[in-house]
Design a protein around this motif. Structure first.
Motif, PDB file in Angstrom:
ATOM      1  N   GLU A   1     -15.905   3.881   0.378  1.00  8.64           N
ATOM      2  CA  GLU A   1     -16.514   2.568   0.566  1.00  8.64           C
ATOM      3  C   GLU A   1     -15.483   1.538   1.034  1.00  8.64           C
ATOM      4  O   GLU A   1     -15.753   0.729   1.934  1.00  8.64           O
ATOM      5  N   LEU A   2     -14.297   1.571   0.437  1.00 12.51           N
ATOM      6  CA  LEU A   2     -13.268   0.595   0.807  1.00 12.51           C
ATOM      7  C   LEU A   2     -12.713   0.863   2.203  1.00 12.51           C
ATOM      8  O   LEU A   2     -12.377  -0.073   2.937  1.00 12.51           O
TER       9      LEU A   2
ATOM     10  N   THR B   1      -1.620   1.235   3.139  1.00 12.32           N
ATOM     11  CA  THR B   1      -1.968   0.286   2.080  1.00 12.32           C
ATOM     12  C   THR B   1      -2.771   0.982   0.987  1.00 12.32           C
ATOM     13  O   THR B   1      -3.719   1.717   1.264  1.00 12.32           O
ATOM     14  N   HIS B   2      -2.349   0.789  -0.255  1.00 13.83           N
ATOM     15  CA  HIS B   2      -3.095   1.335  -1.396  1.00 13.83           C
ATOM     16  C   HIS B   2      -4.449   0.642  -1.501  1.00 13.83           C
ATOM     17  O   HIS B   2      -4.579  -0.557  -1.216  1.00 13.83           O
ATOM     18  N   LEU B   3      -5.442   1.382  -1.927  1.00 17.29           N
ATOM     19  CA  LEU B   3      -6.780   0.840  -2.102  1.00 17.29           C
ATOM     20  C   LEU B   3      -7.010   0.438  -3.553  1.00 17.29           C
ATOM     21  O   LEU B   3      -6.457   1.039  -4.480  1.00 17.29           O
ATOM     22  N   LEU B   4      -7.839  -0.580  -3.745  1.00 16.22           N
ATOM     23  CA  LEU B   4      -8.079  -1.129  -5.081  1.00 16.22           C
ATOM     24  C   LEU B   4      -9.120  -0.306  -5.831  1.00 16.22           C
ATOM     25  O   LEU B   4     -10.282  -0.685  -5.957  1.00 16.22           O
ATOM     26  N   THR B   5      -8.678   0.835  -6.313  1.00 17.72           N
ATOM     27  CA  THR B   5      -9.531   1.683  -7.146  1.00 17.72           C
ATOM     28  C   THR B   5      -8.893   1.834  -8.514  1.00 17.72           C
ATOM     29  O   THR B   5      -7.673   1.720  -8.661  1.00 17.72           O
TER      30      THR B   5
ATOM     31  N   LEU C   1      -7.500  -7.362   4.499  1.00 15.66           N
ATOM     32  CA  LEU C   1      -7.593  -6.394   3.408  1.00 15.66           C
ATOM     33  C   LEU C   1      -7.882  -7.074   2.076  1.00 15.66           C
ATOM     34  O   LEU C   1      -8.664  -6.584   1.261  1.00 15.66           O
ATOM     35  N   ARG C   2      -7.255  -8.221   1.857  1.00 13.99           N
ATOM     36  CA  ARG C   2      -7.462  -8.935   0.597  1.00 13.99           C
ATOM     37  C   ARG C   2      -8.825  -9.616   0.570  1.00 13.99           C
ATOM     38  O   ARG C   2      -9.457  -9.723  -0.485  1.00 13.99           O
ATOM     39  N   TYR C   3      -9.292 -10.101   1.702  1.00 16.28           N
ATOM     40  CA  TYR C   3     -10.612 -10.738   1.750  1.00 16.28           C
ATOM     41  C   TYR C   3     -11.715  -9.736   1.423  1.00 16.28           C
ATOM     42  O   TYR C   3     -12.693 -10.083   0.755  1.00 16.28           O
ATOM     43  N   VAL C   4     -11.589  -8.497   1.908  1.00 16.19           N
ATOM     44  CA  VAL C   4     -12.658  -7.523   1.668  1.00 16.19           C
ATOM     45  C   VAL C   4     -12.438  -6.734   0.377  1.00 16.19           C
ATOM     46  O   VAL C   4     -13.160  -5.786   0.088  1.00 16.19           O
ATOM     47  N   ASP C   5     -11.420  -7.138  -0.415  1.00 18.52           N
ATOM     48  CA  ASP C   5     -11.114  -6.492  -1.699  1.00 18.52           C
ATOM     49  C   ASP C   5     -10.769  -5.020  -1.553  1.00 18.52           C
ATOM     50  O   ASP C   5     -11.020  -4.216  -2.462  1.00 18.52           O
TER      51      ASP C   5
ATOM     52  N   GLY D   1     -12.714  -0.829   7.881  1.00 20.52           N
ATOM     53  CA  GLY D   1     -13.075  -0.504   9.255  1.00 20.52           C
ATOM     54  C   GLY D   1     -14.031  -1.517   9.858  1.00 20.52           C
ATOM     55  O   GLY D   1     -13.864  -1.940  11.008  1.00 20.52           O
ATOM     56  N   LEU D   2     -15.032  -1.926   9.100  1.00 21.72           N
ATOM     57  CA  LEU D   2     -15.974  -2.920   9.609  1.00 21.72           C
ATOM     58  C   LEU D   2     -15.280  -4.261   9.863  1.00 21.72           C
ATOM     59  O   LEU D   2     -15.548  -4.934  10.860  1.00 21.72           O
ATOM     60  N   ALA D   3     -14.373  -4.646   8.960  1.00 21.76           N
ATOM     61  CA  ALA D   3     -13.647  -5.911   9.128  1.00 21.76           C
ATOM     62  C   ALA D   3     -12.748  -5.881  10.352  1.00 21.76           C
ATOM     63  O   ALA D   3     -12.472  -6.920  10.951  1.00 21.76           O
TER      64      ALA D   3
END
Length: 479
Positions: A60-61, A16-20, A179-183, A66-68
């Motif tokens: 950070e993402l 999954t691509h990260l929102l950067t 993934l969407r909840y944690v942005d 990982g935490l989620a």
């Protein structure tokens, strides 16, 4: 073919691509949809002499994800070179993580089944890597667009804990929601920012040993994943029951023919010649960085669902529909201020709002009226200022015009009439016009009450308050 004698063993690798805003190791834009090779530079093109610089936001993402997913965050991890030669990989290697990923272990809980069964799918790891470019094949030539080269992604690797195509689909939906909840990612499968490789094998029910697995590459829709797994399980069972042996190979899914086809023999880790990336130091995650990320975590889907059931009185199904997409859940909550009946808001969002969103090509928040305006309509219904049917008419008009609730109801003349004098006069007029039906009712034909209610409502243009009509008519008919 006796499918019941076998069980599937399925593990998923999700990229999954990260929102950067920028790529993993350079400042190029990650914006989707740019012209071919517009978002490129010497770093992501793999030119000689360039050096990668790690994007802090990516780390950070990855930690947020990982935490989620209940992972352990590694305080020390290493980037590696994964060597393979393909036209869309200009360096001849991909920078990834192998033996020391940033996130280890963890799990994803699937929604309960109809019989209440809960299922926990273990995770092996989550690691950071850069994406490759994209090959574009035409009739006369194959071209390469390097815009995607160097875009940051994480790979989320599950344990082989899934046992059906349906479970695989549920896992992916749950993972994308997280993934969407944690942005961390937009999860747009149609843009390739959320895609999946499926490792599939079969074994006799009750057996402990795993069968030979095949890997189905680059699936970018839930339906393709479910269809491909279902087909591949059947294909492997046919081979085994026919006395053959399943080959360990990499497959592609052909959605038109609804079948898998061989791409190449399955690679092993040593085929990629992994070794530590010499141009990047080890990645150190200080404890204070992990705690800062943990403190910024939002309410996760499972927690939100439990709260809706516990505090709002919604059913498991209703809560599940609303929390499946963070935008929808946020929208629902924004309709609630001032409302006593939260269930009515849930029903409205699940029916009227989601229907409009499904019929639109626009993103959810652009396709539907503002949540505050929907809340205003629902408060008017609750306060008997408009009827439910009038509210639906107003909502449909608001979708087209973009106007607010009060302006639309005033413009269309949809306000409900509760003036007892006006309604009483309409009742008297209808009773006077229907002396025979009045006599029949008073003789015991109670079913005619509905006739009188409908007649009064029609006489008042459908705007009269139904409760006031009922109360006045009962009193007058009794006399």
């Amino acid at each position: 073919m006796n499918r019941e004698a076998y069980e599937a063993v399925i593990g998923l690798e999700v990229h999954t691509h990260l929102l950067t805003r920028s790529k993993l190791f350079c400042g190029c834009s990650t914006t989707f949809g740019a012209g071919p090779n517009e978002n490129v530079c010497p770093v992501c093109m793999g030119m000689p002499g360039v050096l990668p610089v790690l994007n802090r936001r990516v780390v950070e993402l990855a930690i947020r994800t990982g935490l989620a997913a209940h992972c352990a965050i590694a305080p020390y991890s290493v980037f590696d070179r994964k060597s393979y030669f393909y036209p869309d990989l200009p360096k001849g290697y991909q920078i990834s993580q192998y033996e020391t990923p940033i996130c280890k272990g963890g799990y994803i809980d699937l929604p309960p089944t109809e019989n209440g069964e809960t299922r926990r799918i273990g995770l092996t790891r989550i690691h950071i890597e850069e994406d490759a470019g994209k090959n574009i094949h035409g009739e006369n030539a194959s071209l390469v667009d390097f815009n995607r080269s160097g875009v940051p992604l994480i790979e989320i690797v599950s344990e082989p804990d899934l046992r059906s195509a349906e479970d695989a689909g549920a896992y992916l939906r749950q993972l994308r929601a997280i993934l969407r909840y944690v942005d961390a990612s937009d999860g747009k499968m149609e843009e390739g920012s959320f895609r999946c490789d499926c490792n599939v094998s079969i074994r006799k029910r009750g057996a402990k040993e795993y069968g030979v697995r095949s890997e189905i590459k680059n699936l970018n829709s839930f339906r393709f994943v479910e269809d491909a797994i279902e087909y591949e399980v059947g294909r492997q069972i046919e081979i085994v029951e026919g006395g053959g042996r399943v080959a360990q190979e990499t497959l592609l899914w052909d959605p038109a023919r609804k079948e898998t086809r061989a791409m190449r023999s399955k690679e092993y880790a040593n085929d990629y010649r992994y070794f530590p990336e010499p141009d990047l130091p080890p990645l150190i995650v200080p404890a204070e960085m992990e705690e800062k990320v943990r403190a910024s975590m939002p309410e996760l889907p499972a927690d939100r669902k439990a709260r809706y059931v516990r505090e709002l009185g919604l059913t498991e199904y209703e809560a599940g529909v609303l929390i499946a997409d963070r935008d929808v859940a946020d929208y629902f909550e924004a309709t609630l201020p001032g409302l006593k009946n939260r269930k009515s808001a849930a029903n409205w969002v699940m029916t009227e709002v989601l229907r409009v969103a499904r019929d639109s090509d626009k993103p959810f928040v652009e396709a539907v009226p503002a949540a505050a305006e929907v809340g205003a309509i629902l408060r008017m219904v609750e306060g008997q200022k408009v009827s439910l049917n009038a509210a639906k008419t107003a909502f449909a008009a608001m979708v087209k015009s973009g106007k607010g609730a009060e302006a639309t109801i005033a413009e269309l003349g949809l306000a409900q009439v509760s003036d007892e004098g006006a309604i009483a006069a309409a009742c008297d007029k209808i009773l006077a016009a229907e002396p025979e039906k009045l006599a029949e009712y008073r003789a015991g034909r109670d079913k005619l009450f509905g006739f009188f209610v409908g007649a009064v409502m029609k006489a008042m243009g459908g705007k009269a308050n139904p409760k006031v009509i009922n109360d006045l008519l009962r009193a007058k008919l009794a006399g």
